[in-house]
Design a protein around this motif. Structure first.
Motif, PDB file in Angstrom:
ATOM      1  N   LYS A 145       0.857  -1.193   0.000  1.00  0.00           N
ATOM      2  CA  LYS A 145       0.000   0.000   0.000  1.00  0.00           C
ATOM      3  C   LYS A 145       0.888   1.235   0.000  1.00  0.00           C
ATOM      4  O   LYS A 145       1.883   1.287   0.749  1.00  0.00           O
ATOM      5  CB  LYS A 145      -0.875  -0.024   1.254  1.00  0.00           C
ATOM      6  N   CYS A 146       0.533   2.214  -0.835  1.00  0.00           N
ATOM      7  CA  CYS A 146       1.323   3.447  -0.888  1.00  0.00           C
ATOM      8  C   CYS A 146       1.013   4.317   0.327  1.00  0.00           C
ATOM      9  O   CYS A 146      -0.149   4.505   0.687  1.00  0.00           O
ATOM     10  CB  CYS A 146       1.015   4.210  -2.182  1.00  0.00           C
ATOM     11  N   THR A 147       2.061   4.844   0.949  1.00  0.00           N
ATOM     12  CA  THR A 147       1.869   5.669   2.143  1.00  0.00           C
ATOM     13  C   THR A 147       1.344   7.063   1.790  1.00  0.00           C
ATOM     14  O   THR A 147       0.922   7.807   2.667  1.00  0.00           O
ATOM     15  CB  THR A 147       3.195   5.828   2.917  1.00  0.00           C
ATOM     16  N   LYS A 148       1.371   7.404   0.467  1.00  0.00           N
ATOM     17  CA  LYS A 148       0.914   8.736   0.081  1.00  0.00           C
ATOM     18  C   LYS A 148      -0.425   8.686  -0.657  1.00  0.00           C
ATOM     19  O   LYS A 148      -1.401   9.281  -0.220  1.00  0.00           O
ATOM     20  CB  LYS A 148       1.979   9.406  -0.800  1.00  0.00           C
ATOM     21  N   CYS A 149      -0.469   7.958  -1.788  1.00  0.00           N
ATOM     22  CA  CYS A 149      -1.693   7.993  -2.610  1.00  0.00           C
ATOM     23  C   CYS A 149      -2.663   6.873  -2.252  1.00  0.00           C
ATOM     24  O   CYS A 149      -3.791   6.857  -2.740  1.00  0.00           O
ATOM     25  CB  CYS A 149      -1.349   7.965  -4.096  1.00  0.00           C
ATOM     26  N   GLY A 150      -2.253   5.928  -1.423  1.00  0.00           N
ATOM     27  CA  GLY A 150      -3.168   4.869  -0.986  1.00  0.00           C
ATOM     28  C   GLY A 150      -3.314   3.720  -1.965  1.00  0.00           C
ATOM     29  O   GLY A 150      -4.080   2.781  -1.713  1.00  0.00           O
ATOM     30  N   ARG A 188       8.989   1.401  -3.623  1.00  0.00           N
ATOM     31  CA  ARG A 188       8.341   2.684  -3.931  1.00  0.00           C
ATOM     32  C   ARG A 188       7.110   2.470  -4.809  1.00  0.00           C
ATOM     33  O   ARG A 188       7.037   1.521  -5.596  1.00  0.00           O
ATOM     34  CB  ARG A 188       9.297   3.627  -4.696  1.00  0.00           C
ATOM     35  N   CYS A 189       6.156   3.407  -4.695  1.00  0.00           N
ATOM     36  CA  CYS A 189       4.903   3.354  -5.461  1.00  0.00           C
ATOM     37  C   CYS A 189       5.181   3.600  -6.946  1.00  0.00           C
ATOM     38  O   CYS A 189       5.905   4.534  -7.300  1.00  0.00           O
ATOM     39  CB  CYS A 189       3.952   4.418  -4.920  1.00  0.00           C
ATOM     40  N   LYS A 190       4.558   2.787  -7.809  1.00  0.00           N
ATOM     41  CA  LYS A 190       4.732   2.959  -9.260  1.00  0.00           C
ATOM     42  C   LYS A 190       4.041   4.222  -9.753  1.00  0.00           C
ATOM     43  O   LYS A 190       4.403   4.782 -10.774  1.00  0.00           O
ATOM     44  CB  LYS A 190       4.113   1.765  -9.993  1.00  0.00           C
ATOM     45  N   GLN A 191       3.007   4.652  -9.017  1.00  0.00           N
ATOM     46  CA  GLN A 191       2.232   5.814  -9.479  1.00  0.00           C
ATOM     47  C   GLN A 191       2.822   7.133  -9.014  1.00  0.00           C
ATOM     48  O   GLN A 191       2.923   8.085  -9.776  1.00  0.00           O
ATOM     49  CB  GLN A 191       0.789   5.697  -8.985  1.00  0.00           C
ATOM     50  N   CYS A 192       3.184   7.214  -7.730  1.00  0.00           N
ATOM     51  CA  CYS A 192       3.611   8.524  -7.208  1.00  0.00           C
ATOM     52  C   CYS A 192       5.020   8.504  -6.615  1.00  0.00           C
ATOM     53  O   CYS A 192       5.476   9.521  -6.100  1.00  0.00           O
ATOM     54  CB  CYS A 192       2.605   9.046  -6.189  1.00  0.00           C
ATOM     55  N   GLN A 193       5.677   7.363  -6.661  1.00  0.00           N
ATOM     56  CA  GLN A 193       7.072   7.208  -6.194  1.00  0.00           C
ATOM     57  C   GLN A 193       7.258   7.321  -4.684  1.00  0.00           C
ATOM     58  O   GLN A 193       8.380   7.302  -4.186  1.00  0.00           O
ATOM     59  CB  GLN A 193       8.040   8.224  -6.878  1.00  0.00           C
TER      60      GLN A 193
HETATM   61 ZN   LIG Z   1       1.474   6.295  -4.469  1.00  0.00          ZN
END
Ligand SMILES: [Zn+2]
Length: 286
Positions: A145-150, A188-193
């Protein structure tokens, strides 16, 4: 337990209309799979960490390198594990209507798990319907789970990023210092890094699907079967009370803790792979 216990349990199964099976830690720690599953128990094997420490959002915020190395170790262990006979027996009942009909001719079944190892889902046949898959109350270590964008997604990569490669070895060498990995080199998140975290329920976080499970049980369940978990631990204690209030029955298959489960209508102590498979009359089939 006696033969009578099995006969009476099978009679309760046959007359039930809505069965809920909830699996827990004891299912995945049987010698057959010998696997670490939930962070809490797994942490006990890593001498440097207190059991509460790794499954805690505050610790992750302070030291994501340490927490990610711990989960990387768990993932590597689970990748080597295979579902047990008990996993397979439960998967058959959940995914094959004819298997359920044989022991409970008019029943519907829903499957929940407290385990985060994904083995309950892995035991399901590839063509099983999505609704027969276990509902994971504490998440899954193969989800992130991304800690920023979810954003959440499944991830079974081994390792998840180059910096984690080989760090699992430190679990076998407690005298060796733990590596420090810079945050930019962690998953790291693929969408928002932004930084990813394991999509599992940590200390003080809300259990997934809890309301859905509680509603389902209080409105429908007349037989609650706990496998590898006891009645005295959350959320089983809540579920047990809901079943009892509507006059339903509770069966516990667990390796230990029979005393704490004295309120259950049926108790089968011993390896779940033996007791459950025998109770379901699936010997030689799974
Ligand atoms: Zn993200």
């Amino acid at each position: 337990m006696t033969a009578t216990d099995y006969v009476e349990f099978r009679a309760a199964l046959e007359s039930s209309k809505f069965i809920v099976i909830l699996t827990g830690i004891g299912l995945s720690t049987m010698p057959a799979s010998a696997v670490a599953y939930r962070a809490r128990a797994c942490a006990n094997t890593w001498q440097r960490l207190d059991a509460e420490e790794v499954g805690n959002p505050d610790v992750f915020a302070e030291d994501p390198s340490l927490v990610w190395q711990f989960y990387h170790h768990c993932r590597e262990q689970v990748l080597k594990a295979r579902p047990t006979a008990a996993h397979r027996a439960i998967a058959q009942l959940s995914s094959r209507p004819e298997a359920l009909k044989r022991i409970a001719s008019n029943a519907t079944l829903r499957l929940f798990t407290k385990n985060i190892d994904g083995l309950a889902g892995q035991a399901h046949p590839y063509d099983a319907s999505p609704s027969s898959q276990p509902i994971e109350l504490y998440g899954n270590i193969f989800r992130v789970k991304c800690t920023k964008c979810g954003m959440t997604e499944k991830n079974t990569d081994s390792p998840m990023c180059p910096a984690l490669a080989g760090t699992e070895k430190c679990f076998a060498e407690p005298q060796k210092p733990v590596s420090v990995i810079e945050e930019k080199d962690l998953p790291r998140c693929k969408q928002c890094q932004a930084l990813l975290r394991p999509d599992v329920v940590w200390f003080k976080e809300e259990i997934h699907h809890l309301e859905r499970a509680a509603n389902l049980i209080s409105n429908n369940c007349d037989l609650l079967i706990l496998v590898g978990t006891g009645l005295h631990v959350a959320p089983c204690s809540i579920f047990g009370e809901l079943v009892r209030r509507r006059g339903g029955k509770i069966a516990v298959f667990n390796g230990q803790g029979a005393h704490a489960d004295r309120d259950a209508h049926f108790r089968f102590q011993g390896p779940c792979g033996d007791t459950l498979v025998k109770a379901l009359r699936m010997e030689g089939e799974v």
